[in-house]
Scaffold this active site. Structure first.
Site, PDB file in Angstrom:
ATOM      1  CD  GLU A   1       1.561  -2.862 -12.793  1.00  0.00           C
ATOM      2  OE1 GLU A   1       0.803  -3.759 -13.154  1.00  0.00           O
ATOM      3  OE2 GLU A   1       1.260  -2.048 -11.902  1.00  0.00           O
TER       4      GLU A   1
ATOM      5  NE  ARG B   1      -3.584  -0.023   2.555  1.00  0.00           N
ATOM      6  CZ  ARG B   1      -4.827  -0.093   2.102  1.00  0.00           C
ATOM      7  NH1 ARG B   1      -5.281  -1.222   1.626  1.00  0.00           N
ATOM      8  NH2 ARG B   1      -5.612   0.954   2.123  1.00  0.00           N
TER       9      ARG B   1
ATOM     10  CE  LYS C   1      -3.009  -6.121  -5.175  1.00  0.00           C
ATOM     11  NZ  LYS C   1      -2.651  -6.191  -6.597  1.00  0.00           N
TER      12      LYS C   1
ATOM     13  CD1 TRP D   1       2.889   5.160  -2.840  1.00  0.00           C
ATOM     14  CD2 TRP D   1       1.574   6.952  -2.798  1.00  0.00           C
ATOM     15  NE1 TRP D   1       2.804   5.652  -4.117  1.00  0.00           N
ATOM     16  CE2 TRP D   1       2.004   6.750  -4.126  1.00  0.00           C
ATOM     17  CE3 TRP D   1       0.738   8.031  -2.529  1.00  0.00           C
ATOM     18  CZ2 TRP D   1       1.633   7.576  -5.172  1.00  0.00           C
ATOM     19  CZ3 TRP D   1       0.363   8.858  -3.574  1.00  0.00           C
ATOM     20  CH2 TRP D   1       0.806   8.626  -4.881  1.00  0.00           C
TER      21      TRP D   1
HETATM   22  C1  AGP Z   1      -2.279  -3.221 -12.016  1.00  0.00           C
HETATM   23  O1  AGP Z   1      -1.235  -4.114 -12.019  1.00  0.00           O
HETATM   24  C2  AGP Z   1      -2.158  -2.083 -11.111  1.00  0.00           C
HETATM   25  N1  AGP Z   1      -1.674  -2.401  -9.846  1.00  0.00           N
HETATM   26  C3  AGP Z   1      -3.317  -1.094 -11.149  1.00  0.00           C
HETATM   27  O2  AGP Z   1      -3.445  -0.668 -12.462  1.00  0.00           O
HETATM   28  C4  AGP Z   1      -4.687  -1.556 -10.602  1.00  0.00           C
HETATM   29  O3  AGP Z   1      -5.259  -2.492 -11.471  1.00  0.00           O
HETATM   30  C5  AGP Z   1      -5.579  -0.313 -10.443  1.00  0.00           C
HETATM   31  O4  AGP Z   1      -4.988   0.559  -9.534  1.00  0.00           O
HETATM   32  C6  AGP Z   1      -6.981  -0.653  -9.998  1.00  0.00           C
HETATM   33  O5  AGP Z   1      -7.000  -1.203  -8.713  1.00  0.00           O
HETATM   34  P1  AGP Z   1      -8.280  -1.926  -8.172  1.00  0.00           P
HETATM   35  O6  AGP Z   1      -8.528  -3.101  -9.044  1.00  0.00           O
HETATM   36  O7  AGP Z   1      -7.946  -2.314  -6.771  1.00  0.00           O
HETATM   37  O8  AGP Z   1      -9.412  -0.946  -8.241  1.00  0.00           O
END
Ligand code: AGP
Length: 603
Positions: A483, A27, A598, A74
């Site tokens: 990423e 996070r 995340k 973060w």
């Molecule tokens: C994908 O690998 C990323 N970590 C990111 O794009 C993620 O899918 C996006 O932040 C959406 O998150 P969520 O599915 O928890 O809403």
């Protein structure tokens, strides 16, 4: 963003807090800290950098205590530094606070307190909470936290300790997740379940503007009017192992490898229990349009779904980035089904899109992985993916689970709309049911992709192309690669290349070509030839046995045969492995890529 954890109980809090922070590090990971009550004051250790840096510091400055809080950050306000790390302690050393969220009116509150003589140590918005708690402290920390929370604008999940009430931990939230965990030896707060799964699977989900008072002997819940609330604990089905690496070098690889099981469980979930009842009870005849909105990979799952829904249901589907959705005054009405996709269920933009859709009278259906999350609670209908906890920042198994639920939903809708015959429906369901086995087949033979990826670490840029649904999954392949490997990457529809992007192709540029659409195979192969003629190398990912044509510039990863509409599930596995092995060969911190978190709980 940011992870918080707290404990009040019979055992030493520090080891459990640090262990929990390891599960929350996804996070945010630019600094971390722990505070405990002990020896007539707070013991606080904070450290810029990864959690390992905090652990090293704790070896030199050990802490012990039975009530404590921890945080992994973060940064939003104030650079990553020791002083800006949490926990923040008020200048009177009476109150310590961890915070996840953004206090939007912190400047006003800060200058109010500064005028009263309070001295601030950090540049964070969060410190204002600790200072305000001390300023308002009335001899009752519960009343104080309610009073402070009523002055805060923005979002918060807070853990608060007060030296005058050393056995008590107070937690409160608004627009950021917070759970309470109950165990024999003591009780926890945490941003999410994996942080405490090793100690308990009995949890209560705190609602907005609800307060939890955690002590060793129990937990009480209150509203902001100090009315007691009843919150019976729920039992989480996830096993403690699901939040551990279990021998894999990274969570991402473990989660990629788990996909056959995840696909199987998610497919099964659509035929049983709550998911089945949602799928069966949605009155699809009411909708004249579907709008899919989400962020990042979840959005890419939505782009795949657009092709599947339109092909099977003959219903118009729009895809919208959730971060744009509420600012474009979307055209919605009660005949629109807004489909929200989110692994965490806590993405701020997706939550805002959900609220916008509800305010405009649209029907809302969410696909979410985390039970008890905000989106799961607020959407009219919710389908749960059976991915289990996903720890790596780069999503893999949750994305794959989203895809299969979307396929099954599309087949069901199509059957209800009578755009499919019974025979076609049966064949489609059989194709979906075969996906776990086919994914397992790919995962049993990772050698070729691993070898190919190891030669790709030097690329500055890698392009992904595909047509139709292959284009949709190319978007995800490109996102996954950039990423975690930090290699620049773009995804294009194959036919778009010659409208500009082809000027970037030069000797030995790598182009990953997705080719599972049989109808368009010839066309995408022409695009592949166009880049090969300009010196590019091609990695072809597709299921045609005619792909490997002896061209030394072309390498093929052959996918098992599959229905075109469901082929993204197989391409995804290869694309995930490709990104993973490129990043692994670069020696990067795969589970925690730089600058990312995340769960993106801020706008
Ligand atoms: C994908 O690998 C990323 N970590 C990111 O794009 C993620 O899918 C996006 O932040 C959406 O998150 P969520 O599915 O928890 O809403």
């Amino acid at each position: 963003m940011c992870g918080i954890i707290g404990y009040a109980g019979k055992k030493d809090a520090v080891a459990m807090i640090v262990d929990g922070l390891k599960k929350l590090e996804y996070r945010g990971y630019d600094s971390a800290g722990v505070a405990v009550v002990g020896g007539g004051g707070f013991g606080v250790v904070k450290q810029k950098g990864r959690l390992a840096a905090l652990e090293a510091r704790l070896k030199s400055f050990p802490l012990a205590g039975r009530v404590g809080i921890g945080h992994t950050r973060w940064a939003t306000h104030g650079e990553p530094s020791d002083v800006n790390s949490h926990p923040h302690v008020g200048s009177g050393n009476r109150v310590a606070v961890v915070h996840n969220g953004i206090i939007e009116n912190y400047r006003r509150l800060k200058s109010y307190l500064e005028q009263k003589g309070v001295r601030f140590a950090s540049q964070t918005d969060s410190e204002v909470v600790a200072q305000l708690c001390e300023y308002y402290y009335s001899g009752d920390i519960i009343d104080t936290v309610i009073r402070v929370a009523n002055r805060l604008e923005g979002s918060y999940a807070l853990g608060v300790m007060c030296l005058d009430e050393p056995d008590t931990l107070v937690a409160v939230k608004k627009d950021n997740p917070l759970i309470v965990g109950l165990s024999e030896h003591g009780n926890f707060i945490a941003s999410d379940v994996p942080a405490i799964l090793r100690y308990t699977n009995r949890v209560c989900y705190l609602g907005d503007k609800e307060l939890a008072v955690i002590r060793q002997d129990g937990v009480r819940f209150f509203s902001f009017d100090r009315e007691p609330l009843q919150k019976p604990p729920e039992t989480v089905a996830w096993s403690p192992d699901s939040a551990e690496k279990t021998g894999y070098p990274h969570f991402m690889l473990k989660e990629i490898m788990e996909q056959p099981r995840v696909l199987r469980d998610t497919i099964r979930s659509a035929r049983t229990g709550a998911n089945q009842s949602v799928i069966d009870n949605l009155d699809v005849s009411r909708y004249h349009k579907i709008v899919i909105t989400a962020c990042g990979s979840a959005y890419n799952a939505g782009v795949v779904a657009k092709y599947v829904f339109e092909a099977l249901c003959r219903l118009p589907v729009e895809t919208e980035l959730a971060s744009e959705f509420r600012y474009k005054d979307p055209i919605l009405d009660k005949k629109t089904l807004v489909l929200l996709i989110s692994q965490s269920g806590e993405t701020a933009d997706t939550i805002a899109a959900l609220r916008e859709a509800k305010a405009k009278g649209a029907q809302t259906l969410a696909i979410v992985n985390v039970v008890g999350s905000t989106i799961a609670k607020e959407a009219r209908y919710c389908l749960f993916t059976a991915a289990g906890p996903e720890i790596a920042v780069a999503t893999t198994k949750a994305f794959s689970a989203q895809l299969v639920l979307l396929y099954l939903l599309a087949v069901r809708f199509a059957s209800r709309r009578k755009t499919l015959t019974e025979e076609e429906e049966r064949a489609l369901l059989a194709s979906v049911a075969a996906l776990p086995e086919k994914a397992a087949e790919l995962l049993e033979a990772t050698g070729t992709i691993q070898k190919y990826a190891s030669a790709c670490v030097g690329y500055k840029s890698i392009f992904f192309i595909g047509r139709n649904i292959d284009y949709a999954i190319a978007l995800e392949g490109s996102l996954k690669l950039k990423e975690i490997s930090y290699i620049h990457s773009e995804a294009y529809a194959g036919g778009e290349l010659k409208h500009g992007t082809i000027s970037l192709i030069e000797e030995d540029t790598l182009v990953v070509v997705l080719a599972s659409c049989e109808r368009l195979y010839g066309k995408i192969m022409s695009n592949a030839q166009q880049v090969i003629s300009r010196g590019a190398k091609v990695l072809l990912i597709g299921n045609s046995r005619n792909g490997a044509n002896g061209d030394e510039k072309l390498t093929q990863i052959l996918l098992p045969a599959c229905h075109e509409l469901f082929s993204p599930s197989l391409s995804a596995v290869v694309l995930q492995l490709f990104a993973y092995y490129v990043a692994a060969n670069k020696g990067l911190d795969i589970d925690k890529p730089r600058n990312l978190a995340k769960s993106v709980t801020v706008e």
